[in-house]
Enzyme design. Structure first.
Site, PDB file in Angstrom:
ATOM      1  N   ASP A   1       0.849  -1.120  -0.020  1.00 59.56           N
ATOM      2  CA  ASP A   1       0.061   0.022   0.109  1.00 59.56           C
ATOM      3  C   ASP A   1       1.027   1.211  -0.086  1.00 59.56           C
ATOM      4  OD1 ASP A   1      -2.230   1.634  -0.136  1.00 59.56           O
ATOM      5  OD2 ASP A   1      -3.372   0.764   1.732  1.00 59.56           O
TER       6      ASP A   1
HETATM    7  C1  BGC Z   1      -5.068   3.153  -0.133  1.00 61.09           C
HETATM    8  C2  BGC Z   1      -5.017   2.174  -1.175  1.00 61.09           C
HETATM    9  C3  BGC Z   1      -4.890   2.924  -2.474  1.00 61.09           C
HETATM   10  C4  BGC Z   1      -3.524   3.606  -2.465  1.00 61.09           C
HETATM   11  C5  BGC Z   1      -3.215   4.391  -3.796  1.00 61.09           C
HETATM   12  C6  BGC Z   1      -3.674   4.163  -0.129  1.00 61.09           C
HETATM   13  O1  BGC Z   1      -3.905   5.093   0.921  1.00 61.09           O
HETATM   14  O2  BGC Z   1      -5.058   2.566   1.167  1.00 61.09           O
HETATM   15  O3  BGC Z   1      -6.479   1.492  -1.243  1.00 61.09           O
HETATM   16  O4  BGC Z   1      -4.922   2.060  -3.520  1.00 61.09           O
HETATM   17  O5  BGC Z   1      -3.628   4.648  -1.469  1.00 61.09           O
HETATM   18  O6  BGC Z   1      -4.185   5.624  -3.960  1.00 61.09           O
END
Ligand code: BGC
Length: 745
Positions: free
Chosen positions: A277
């Site tokens: 993530d």
């Molecule tokens: C979120 C993810 C997301 C990623 C990219 C993170 O803060 O938890 O689900 O895909 O950001 O935007």
């Protein structure tokens, strides 16, 4: 003669062109209904051969460069060898607007407006895997058209508490439902040569303290409740990538956790890419050794605050290279990551045969509308309040901010920029041509991400006065309320602060009820809310976040053009303490800021309500229809089964009313006498069936005996207990038409 020859030739060519166009048009039509299998013209063996050849040609620097980001949403290829960049986008309800190279700001493109599909809670509420397939396929087409190789979704974290700000992105509280719905979604996306990225692995069940909280959990709860949907994504859907979550599990960050190597890659044989993530990686050594393949989102001094070379300082960038050069980490470690990344590329951007995709087309809007309509849940319908006829001389007051508020804006990374968004008010206006519709806001919540309105600028009292005035003049009040997609509501980054409806909605409802008793609630949320106000209204529709076509889908159901058939994918507890996680106090939810203990263990959602006999306000699997259904002739094919058998449950679904409709037959199984603690019953099969008025339809559902196992902590494996089981067949977890005793020998 010559002229005649040319003319005939021309006619023939025109005819051929005509047939070619016809075929491609019909191809487009059928593709959407029944997606053709995406064709890879190279065998998996050949791909593996090629990968080994490429590996031999890559320098160590090039290999490392493939394991981390080069911008917010892309990774570097190897131009020297024609290996392309990988481009990703959020997910999971549509393709997110283009983000800048180095910052979270939107890039301001004008060609990135998409179809916003209904939120995944709504998809789950449809209990219709076929719609999930259409959702995935259409979304995959849009991702492909936007030139994305990886779509960051779907999310399958289990609904543990109604306070989780991100529940709307997930598929409810039941592992079987989430597993059944996620598989066709992933297959649908990947048919376009776009990788799905199932997230967030694992136990990211709250947003509060999501970056730091360490989850302590029993093996049984982990394997039986929180892992199955991920396992289905890997083993049944063959997902090509997976995202690690922010939190820690048993002391290790989930993005580089022994579980990735042991459970995901070894036990389940996952051959795809583990993506962190954004900012979920924390050390080089652990990222390298504990299963992470591709590091995204890490800033050297915070998220994107420096632009100079910061991607070079990612944990899986220069520090990784150094460790490899010094042989502190073996080269086989980076080879394994690059192999996986190349494999993903052969499936996506290195497959010359993948289709081109399409975006914002009529078919995608139709798919979104079908899902929206089938996911809306009718919770209450006193004296057949719904459907509401479009009659002259009727005045309908539409009161509430959510009648006009954009719900594709906000919510965090799932925020979307749709080409259009039909609000509930607009949808109702377009549908109701005879009745008089009047609208007022009633209450104000504050700005959404795109609003220019400053919170508190509007006077709450005057909003209320006007709403009551409108309610007085109206025959019917439709209150369009619920939550918003801003911070501390249904939004990423933190949890809700209260279970009750916010912004003075309940007080407003009481005032309205004094002047008009004919109230229907359109509840726009992705979460359960306190419903102690439900006695004040005659009808309630749970309408979720429905994306581009929200207003049309709502109008379809309110007007009765479509009979509602959605079922709740999670329980609505009467009060927060009735929810299992909350009943164990702060250490269970939200934890002490360092650790949290999933003390309710396997008793999540209806498993808790059922077993502890705590009635829910609205139970899992619940949802009414404008017609009446009964189940009859319910039976199993036999009474004794052995380990490899399938249990076939059959019944007739009778539509005893005067409107066509659809019902979901739900089969739960319980084991009354067991050597381990068990939930009273667990969902093991379901089927949605359309039945015309006054007609019946036979349904048969097959359940493998092997799915009745429990995770036995004494042997660290699944175990099938012999003896008596009870099969429960009904249309809601707490409305069972028949129980049948069976024996497993
Ligand atoms: C979120 C993810 C997301 C990623 C990219 C993170 O803060 O938890 O689900 O895909 O950001 O935007």
């Amino acid at each position: 003669m010559k002229l005649f020859f040319y003319k005939t030739y021309l006619v023939l060519i025109l005819l051929l062109c005509f047939f070619a166009i016809q075929t491609s048009v019909s191809q487009i039509k059928t593709d959407n209904q029944n997606p053709t299998v995406f064709i890879q013209n190279i065998t998996p063996e050949k791909i593996e051969d090629n990968i080994e050849k490429i590996l031999k040609n890559l320098t160590l620097e090039e290999k490392v460069a493939m394991c981390h980001a080069q911008s917010k949403f892309s990774t570097k290829g190897v131009p020297r060898l024609g290996i392309p960049e990988i481009w990703m986008s959020d997910g999971p309800h549509g393709v997110r607007a283009e983000i800048s190279w180095d910052s979270w700001d939107y890039a301001g493109w004008t060609n990135d407006s998409i179809t916003a599909f209904p939120a995944l809670t709504c998809l789950a509420a449809s209990f219709n895997p076929e719609l999930s397939s259409q959702y995935g396929f259409s979304l995959g087409e849009e991702a492909r058209y936007r030139k994305k190789d990886v779509l960051l979704g779907p999310g399958v974290n289990i609904y543990r508490t109604p306070m989780n700000g991100r529940n709307f992105e997930y598929m409810g509280e039941d592992p079987f439902l989430a597993s059944t719905m996620v598989v066709p979604y992933i297959k649908g996306i990947q048919k376009n040569g776009v990788a799905a990225c199932v997230k967030h692995f694992v136990l990211n069940n709250q947003e509060h303290w999501r970056d730091i909280i360490n989850v302590e959990i029993s093996d049984r709860a982990l394997y039986e409740i929180y892992l199955p949907a991920f396992k289905a994504a890997v083993k049944e859907a063959g997902v090509w990538s997976l995202m690690g979550s922010y939190n820690k599990v048993r002391g290790q960050y989930a993005c580089h956790n022994e579980m990735l190597n042991k459970i995901l890659k070894t036990d389940w044989g996952f051959d795809g890419v583990v993506i962190s993530d954004w900012s979920g990686a924390h050390t080089t050594r652990e990222s390298a050794l504990y299963g992470l393949d591709l590091e995204m989102g890490t800033g050297t001094d915070g998220l994107g605050t420096t632009t100079e070379n910061h991607y070079q300082y990612y944990y899986l960038a220069n520090p990784f290279l150094e460790a490899l050069k010094k042989s502190e980490i073996s080269e086989s470690v980076v080879d394994d990551k690059v192999r996986r990344i190349l494999r993903l590329m052969y499936r996506t951007n290195m497959n010359p045969n993948r289709p081109f995709g399409r975006m914002n087309n009529r078919e995608h809007h139709d798919v979104a509308r079908k899902i929206g309509v089938e996911g809306i849940v009718l919770l209450k319908n006193e004296n057949n309040f719904f459907p509401i006829k479009d009659e002259k001389n009727i005045t309908i007051a539409i009161i509430g901010e959510n009648a006009t508020r954009s719900m594709t804006a906000g919510g965090g990374s799932s925020e979307l920029k749709p080409k259009f968004e039909v609000s509930p008010l607009e949808g109702l206006k377009q549908r109701y041509k005879n009745a008089t519709l009047i609208h007022t806001m009633g209450y104000e919540s504050g700005p959404s991400a795109y609003d220019k309105v400053i919170s508190g600028k509007l006077n709450a009292d005057s909003l209320k006065v006007k709403a009551v005035e409108f309610a007085k003049k109206a025959d019917i009040v439709l209150f369009v309320g619920g939550l918003t997609k801003s911070h501390h509501q249904d939004s990423e980054g933190d949890d809700r602060l209260q279970y009750e409806l916010p912004f003075g909605q309940v007080e407003l409802l009481s005032e309205i009820q004094k002047v008009n008793k004919n109230i229907g609630m359109l509840l726009v949320t992705g979460n359960a809310v306190d419903m102690s106000w439900s006695g004040k209204v005659k009808g309630i529709l749970q309408t979720w976040y429905l994306g581009s076509i929200a207003g049309h889908a709502i109008a379809d159901v309110v007007s009765g053009d479509v009979n509602p058939s959605g079922k709740l994918p999670f329980s609505f507890p009467k009060k927060l303490e009735d929810n299992a996680a909350h009943s164990f106090g702060k250490l269970s939810y939200p934890g002490d800021g360092v650790n949290q203990y999933y003390k309710e263990d396997i008793f999540v959602g209806y498993r808790w309500h059922d077993t502890k006999k705590i009635a829910a306000q609205y139970a899992f699997g619940y949802g009414l229809s404008y017609t009446n259904f009964s189940l009859s002739n319910i039976k199993t094919d036999k009474n004794y089964y052995s380990e490899n058998d399938l249990i076939t449950i059959s019944c007739d679904v009778n539509n005893t009313g005067s409107i066509d409709g659809a019902e979901v037959v739900q089969v739960y199984v319980g084991k009354p006498k067991s050597k381990v603690k068990r939930a009273l019953k667990e969902l093991k099969g379901f089927k949605k069936v359309h039945v015309n008025k006054e007609q019946s339809s036979s349904v048969s559902i097959k359940i493998p005996v092997s799915s009745l196992t429990f995770y036995d902590e004494t042997i660290s494996d699944w175990n099938l207990e012999k003896g008596e089981y009870i099969v429960y067949v009904g249309n809601t977890s707490n409305n069972i038409s028949k129980k049948i005793n069976i024996t497993i020998d």
